[in-house]
Write an enzyme that holds these catalytic residues in place. Sequence first.
Site, PDB file in Angstrom:
ATOM      1  N   GLY A 184       0.816  -1.216   0.000  1.00  0.00           N
ATOM      2  CA  GLY A 184       0.000   0.000   0.000  1.00  0.00           C
ATOM      3  C   GLY A 184       0.841   1.253   0.000  1.00  0.00           C
ATOM      4  O   GLY A 184       0.483   2.252   0.625  1.00  0.00           O
TER       5      GLY A 184
ATOM      6  N   ASN B 276       1.386   3.325  -2.396  1.00  0.00           N
ATOM      7  CA  ASN B 276       1.042   4.322  -3.413  1.00  0.00           C
ATOM      8  C   ASN B 276       0.411   5.584  -2.837  1.00  0.00           C
ATOM      9  O   ASN B 276       0.291   6.599  -3.524  1.00  0.00           O
ATOM     10  CB  ASN B 276       0.092   3.723  -4.448  1.00  0.00           C
TER      11      ASN B 276
ATOM     12  N   GLY C 201      -0.920   7.797   1.171  1.00  0.00           N
ATOM     13  CA  GLY C 201      -1.023   7.851   2.619  1.00  0.00           C
ATOM     14  C   GLY C 201       0.260   7.537   3.357  1.00  0.00           C
ATOM     15  O   GLY C 201       1.361   7.824   2.891  1.00  0.00           O
ATOM     16  N   ILE C 202       0.107   6.906   4.521  1.00  0.00           N
ATOM     17  CA  ILE C 202       1.261   6.658   5.379  1.00  0.00           C
ATOM     18  C   ILE C 202       2.254   5.694   4.730  1.00  0.00           C
ATOM     19  O   ILE C 202       3.462   5.794   4.980  1.00  0.00           O
ATOM     20  CB  ILE C 202       0.830   6.151   6.764  1.00  0.00           C
ATOM     21  N   GLY C 203       1.778   4.787   3.901  1.00  0.00           N
ATOM     22  CA  GLY C 203       2.684   3.880   3.206  1.00  0.00           C
ATOM     23  C   GLY C 203       3.601   4.629   2.262  1.00  0.00           C
ATOM     24  O   GLY C 203       4.799   4.344   2.172  1.00  0.00           O
TER      25      GLY C 203
ATOM     26  N   SER D 105      -3.956  -0.376  14.624  1.00  0.00           N
ATOM     27  CA  SER D 105      -4.755   0.836  14.754  1.00  0.00           C
ATOM     28  C   SER D 105      -5.185   1.005  16.202  1.00  0.00           C
ATOM     29  O   SER D 105      -5.304   0.015  16.948  1.00  0.00           O
ATOM     30  CB  SER D 105      -5.995   0.738  13.852  1.00  0.00           C
TER      31      SER D 105
ATOM     32  N   TYR E  49     -13.643  -4.057  10.881  1.00  0.00           N
ATOM     33  CA  TYR E  49     -12.375  -3.331  10.767  1.00  0.00           C
ATOM     34  C   TYR E  49     -11.559  -3.473  12.050  1.00  0.00           C
ATOM     35  O   TYR E  49     -10.358  -3.766  12.015  1.00  0.00           O
ATOM     36  CB  TYR E  49     -12.648  -1.854  10.478  1.00  0.00           C
TER      37      TYR E  49
END
Length: 308
Positions: A21, A23, A25-27, A150, A175
């Site tokens: 991931g 591409n 945000g935090i990644g 999270s 989630y």
Amino acid sequence: MSLWPNARLPDLSGQTAVITGANSGIGYYAALEFARAGADVILACRSVERGKAALAGIEVQARGRARLELLDLADLESVRAFAARIAARQEAIDILLNNAGVMAPPTRQTTAQGFELQLGVNFLGHFLLTALLMEKLRKTRATRIIQVSSIAHRQGRMAWEDLQSERQYRAWNAYRQSKLAMLIFALELGRRAEAAGLKALSLAAHPGIAATELVRNGPGRNSLIGVLQNLAAPLIQQPGDAGAWPLILAGIDPAARQGAYYGPQGWLECRGLPGAAKAEPKALDKDAGQRLWDAAEQLTGTAFRLYP
């Protein structure tokens, strides 16, 4: 992007980091900083278009220390193909950052293998990926395997009799369960690595509440929780790059110990400078760790072996 005050990454030249991931945000922010520090970063992304855009940004800012590899965590066959490609090209992996995630689809969705989407993408896909890359992860004494959890894990509960939310689907409950599973997995992997005498560190991190696309545009944004979160955003959110700080610290902290968990140090761990985070007792439960491990092996059809 700037790091937190007085932060300085060590020279990561010669190291390889795989980030799912990456591409957005935090990644993306973690990938950018690792690449700036000299690491060769593999962006493991589902979307070709978005992956190429992220790659272009990192190449400009970090002088080309990244490459794109396609990975769809919602399809275990894609995970297997990705792991095979990486294993064929890499002698070792120094950092595996299992970051990609899905947040609160309003209706129950499934992966290619029929798993509830959040459990499948957030946890099962990463469990399988880690298992398949374990041979390469063992090749260096400094390996760090990082699961992104999270603060939602605090309200999470493992529905052992209904892990796939088939009897009842509630988006946020699913989630929370998936993120609790990620933390249980990190801690169980750490216990097993330590028992096996491996030098690999199994760690976890969470971003607090970061202003990323996952939060702003997630399918759960119109739910009551999503609306309340958006209203409270100015008080509890932090910028997306700050959300990456705990992940980055997990990757470079010289004082890291097996099973360490990182997060923001501000109010309720929602925002602030990175440091030690608090794992709930249910995440520390060794019986839960064994039970989750067994369930994941069964569901993925893969025995997770720390040695061949």
